[in-house]
Write a protein that holds these residues in place. Structure first.
Motif, PDB file in Angstrom:
ATOM      1  N   LEU A  32      67.750 109.692  19.201  1.00 28.94           N
ATOM      2  CA  LEU A  32      66.425 109.640  19.810  1.00 28.94           C
ATOM      3  C   LEU A  32      66.212 110.736  20.857  1.00 28.94           C
ATOM      4  CD1 LEU A  32      66.003 105.781  20.082  1.00 28.94           C
ATOM      5  CD2 LEU A  32      64.773 107.337  18.564  1.00 28.94           C
ATOM      6  N   SER A  33      67.260 111.091  21.582  1.00 30.91           N
ATOM      7  CA  SER A  33      67.094 112.123  22.607  1.00 30.91           C
ATOM      8  C   SER A  33      67.000 113.517  21.988  1.00 30.91           C
ATOM      9  CB  SER A  33      68.224 112.062  23.630  1.00 30.91           C
ATOM     10  OG  SER A  33      69.491 112.295  23.017  1.00 30.91           O
ATOM     11  N   ARG A  34      67.826 113.801  21.003  1.00 23.53           N
ATOM     12  CA  ARG A  34      67.796 115.136  20.395  1.00 23.53           C
ATOM     13  C   ARG A  34      66.570 115.346  19.523  1.00 23.53           C
ATOM     14  NH1 ARG A  34      73.988 116.326  18.249  1.00 23.53           N
ATOM     15  NH2 ARG A  34      75.030 116.240  20.290  1.00 23.53           N
ATOM     16  N   LEU A  35      66.182 114.318  18.787  1.00 24.44           N
ATOM     17  CA  LEU A  35      65.102 114.489  17.822  1.00 24.44           C
ATOM     18  C   LEU A  35      63.728 114.169  18.399  1.00 24.44           C
ATOM     19  CD1 LEU A  35      66.738 113.029  14.586  1.00 24.44           C
ATOM     20  CD2 LEU A  35      66.730 115.391  15.420  1.00 24.44           C
ATOM     21  N   ALA A  36      63.663 113.205  19.315  1.00 25.41           N
ATOM     22  CA  ALA A  36      62.357 112.769  19.821  1.00 25.41           C
ATOM     23  C   ALA A  36      62.201 112.926  21.328  1.00 25.41           C
ATOM     24  CB  ALA A  36      62.105 111.307  19.436  1.00 25.41           C
ATOM     25  N   GLY A  37      63.248 113.353  22.015  1.00 25.54           N
ATOM     26  CA  GLY A  37      63.162 113.485  23.460  1.00 25.54           C
ATOM     27  C   GLY A  37      63.087 112.161  24.180  1.00 25.54           C
ATOM     28  N   VAL A  38      63.622 111.104  23.561  1.00 25.20           N
ATOM     29  CA  VAL A  38      63.595 109.758  24.136  1.00 25.20           C
ATOM     30  C   VAL A  38      65.022 109.325  24.456  1.00 25.20           C
ATOM     31  CG1 VAL A  38      63.001 107.340  23.771  1.00 25.20           C
ATOM     32  CG2 VAL A  38      61.497 109.130  22.887  1.00 25.20           C
ATOM     33  N   GLN A  39      65.322 109.103  25.702  1.00 33.62           N
ATOM     34  CA  GLN A  39      66.665 108.724  26.118  1.00 33.62           C
ATOM     35  C   GLN A  39      66.806 107.207  26.132  1.00 33.62           C
ATOM     36  OE1 GLN A  39      67.919 110.817  29.575  1.00 33.62           O
ATOM     37  NE2 GLN A  39      70.045 110.138  29.432  1.00 33.62           N
ATOM     38  N   VAL A  40      67.967 106.733  25.703  1.00 33.81           N
ATOM     39  CA  VAL A  40      68.232 105.295  25.612  1.00 33.81           C
ATOM     40  C   VAL A  40      69.030 104.848  26.836  1.00 33.81           C
ATOM     41  CG1 VAL A  40      69.349 103.467  24.271  1.00 33.81           C
ATOM     42  CG2 VAL A  40      68.213 105.376  23.091  1.00 33.81           C
ATOM     43  N   PHE A  41      68.512 103.859  27.537  1.00 31.10           N
ATOM     44  CA  PHE A  41      69.198 103.293  28.691  1.00 31.10           C
ATOM     45  C   PHE A  41      69.425 101.799  28.471  1.00 31.10           C
ATOM     46  CE2 PHE A  41      67.121 106.962  30.680  1.00 31.10           C
ATOM     47  CZ  PHE A  41      68.151 107.489  31.435  1.00 31.10           C
ATOM     48  N   THR A  42      70.518 101.290  29.014  1.00 31.44           N
ATOM     49  CA  THR A  42      70.722  99.844  29.075  1.00 31.44           C
ATOM     50  C   THR A  42      70.437  99.397  30.506  1.00 31.44           C
ATOM     51  OG1 THR A  42      73.096 100.179  29.462  1.00 31.44           O
ATOM     52  CG2 THR A  42      72.387  99.765  27.189  1.00 31.44           C
ATOM     53  N   VAL A  43      69.789  98.243  30.632  1.00 31.29           N
ATOM     54  CA  VAL A  43      69.378  97.780  31.960  1.00 31.29           C
ATOM     55  C   VAL A  43      70.489  97.027  32.682  1.00 31.29           C
ATOM     56  CG1 VAL A  43      66.929  97.695  31.398  1.00 31.29           C
ATOM     57  CG2 VAL A  43      68.353  95.702  30.930  1.00 31.29           C
ATOM     58  N   ALA A  44      71.556  96.691  31.967  1.00 33.08           N
ATOM     59  CA  ALA A  44      72.676  95.962  32.568  1.00 33.08           C
ATOM     60  C   ALA A  44      73.872  96.099  31.641  1.00 33.08           C
ATOM     61  CB  ALA A  44      72.316  94.486  32.762  1.00 33.08           C
ATOM     62  N   PRO A  45      75.080  95.833  32.135  1.00 33.29           N
ATOM     63  CA  PRO A  45      76.244  95.817  31.238  1.00 33.29           C
ATOM     64  C   PRO A  45      76.079  94.751  30.163  1.00 33.29           C
ATOM     65  CG  PRO A  45      76.922  95.843  33.549  1.00 33.29           C
ATOM     66  CD  PRO A  45      75.443  95.594  33.540  1.00 33.29           C
ATOM     67  N   THR A  46      76.799  94.919  29.057  1.00 30.71           N
ATOM     68  CA  THR A  46      76.754  93.945  27.967  1.00 30.71           C
ATOM     69  C   THR A  46      77.145  92.558  28.486  1.00 30.71           C
ATOM     70  OG1 THR A  46      77.268  95.607  26.306  1.00 30.71           O
ATOM     71  CG2 THR A  46      77.710  93.316  25.722  1.00 30.71           C
ATOM     72  N   GLN A  47      76.335  91.563  28.161  1.00 29.49           N
ATOM     73  CA  GLN A  47      76.603  90.187  28.575  1.00 29.49           C
ATOM     74  C   GLN A  47      77.239  89.416  27.422  1.00 29.49           C
ATOM     75  OE1 GLN A  47      73.410  88.088  30.699  1.00 29.49           O
ATOM     76  NE2 GLN A  47      72.209  89.967  30.560  1.00 29.49           N
ATOM     77  N   ILE A  48      78.201  88.576  27.744  1.00 27.08           N
ATOM     78  CA  ILE A  48      78.790  87.669  26.755  1.00 27.08           C
ATOM     79  C   ILE A  48      78.033  86.350  26.813  1.00 27.08           C
ATOM     80  CG2 ILE A  48      80.868  86.502  25.961  1.00 27.08           C
ATOM     81  CD1 ILE A  48      80.911  89.560  25.716  1.00 27.08           C
ATOM     82  N   LEU A  49      77.562  85.898  25.663  1.00 27.58           N
ATOM     83  CA  LEU A  49      76.767  84.676  25.612  1.00 27.58           C
ATOM     84  C   LEU A  49      77.614  83.444  25.934  1.00 27.58           C
ATOM     85  CD1 LEU A  49      74.827  85.496  22.343  1.00 27.58           C
ATOM     86  CD2 LEU A  49      73.829  85.393  24.640  1.00 27.58           C
ATOM     87  N   PRO A  50      77.102  82.511  26.691  1.00 27.82           N
ATOM     88  CA  PRO A  50      77.831  81.263  26.954  1.00 27.82           C
ATOM     89  C   PRO A  50      77.802  80.374  25.717  1.00 27.82           C
ATOM     90  CG  PRO A  50      75.673  81.173  27.977  1.00 27.82           C
ATOM     91  CD  PRO A  50      75.821  82.565  27.418  1.00 27.82           C
TER      92      PRO A  50
END
Length: 219
Positions: A32-50
């Motif tokens: 997405l960043s190279r082809l569309a100029g859209v950077q991917v961000f995560t808003v928090a670390p990966t959560q493990i489901l309870p």
């Protein structure tokens, strides 16, 4: 550069070995960043489901398990979901003959979620190899293609989701080009994971323009 935001959750028994999530996110960001100029961000670390909200992907897609599916989607301890900005990614245990599934707002709304999630993707545990690293990017682009369209039917507002692929050679939301990211059988990423080189024609200009115009893309 513009951005999209993801939150990632995983079942305790999901196969996320070999840095699977990190590789999937890396590939999605490169595409997405190279082809569309859209950077991917995560808003928090990966959560493990309870355990009380965890569910296999088979049960999640089974109508008989709708209540448990809704419990999973209503799980929102971080407060990031359901605000129209964040796409939720769930790595669930088990296998899925559809490989992965992206479900839009309308599906959630019809299932009477307490707070509808605007976009989410479920990823199965049986797809974890260096040849499948484009799968998450494929599903994210489905969310970026989606638009909620309102129309008047018998004096009432009806909401539908248009997730059409803008490529003129597309079939619905998918591409007919085997080399395109949105081909139903996602192109192999084996070479990418070894060389960091993206395949040619992975996205068309029309697809890139629709991605950039997505409500999930922010300046």
């Amino acid at each position: 550069m513009t951005q999209i935001y993801l939150r990632v959750l995983a079942s305790p028994n999901a196969d996320v070995s070999n840095f699977r999530i990190e590789w999937d996110l890396y590939a999605a960001n490169i595409i997405l960043s190279r082809l569309a100029g859209v950077q991917v961000f995560t808003v928090a670390p990966t959560q493990i489901l309870p355990p009380n909200v965890d569910i296999s992907i088979t049960d999640f897609l089974n109508d008989q398990q709708a209540r448990r599916s809704l419990q999973l989607l209503d799980y929102n301890p971080d407060g990031f979901a359901r605000d129209g900005r964040v796409i939720s990614i769930y790595y669930l245990s088990g296998a899925n003959s559809q490989t992965a599934t992206t479900i839009d707002e309308l599906s959630c709304e019809n299932n009477r979620l307490t707070f509808p999630i605007l976009g989410y993707t479920v990823m199965p545990s049986d797809v974890n190899s260096s040849a499948s690293r484009f799968l998450l990017a494929h599903e994210i682009v489905h969310s970026l293609f989606a638009r909620v369209v309102e129309s008047q039917v018998d004096g009432r507002v009806q909401r539908n989701v248009d997730d059409s692929n803008p490529d003129p050679n597309s079939n619905g939301s998918h591409s007919n080009d085997p080399q395109n990211l949105m081909f139903p059988t996602v192109p192999s990423s084996q070479d990418f994971t070894q060389t960091d080189q993206l395949p040619a024609n992975l996205l068309t200009n029309a697809q890139i323009q629709k991605i950039i115009a997505s409500p999930y893309v922010f300046q």
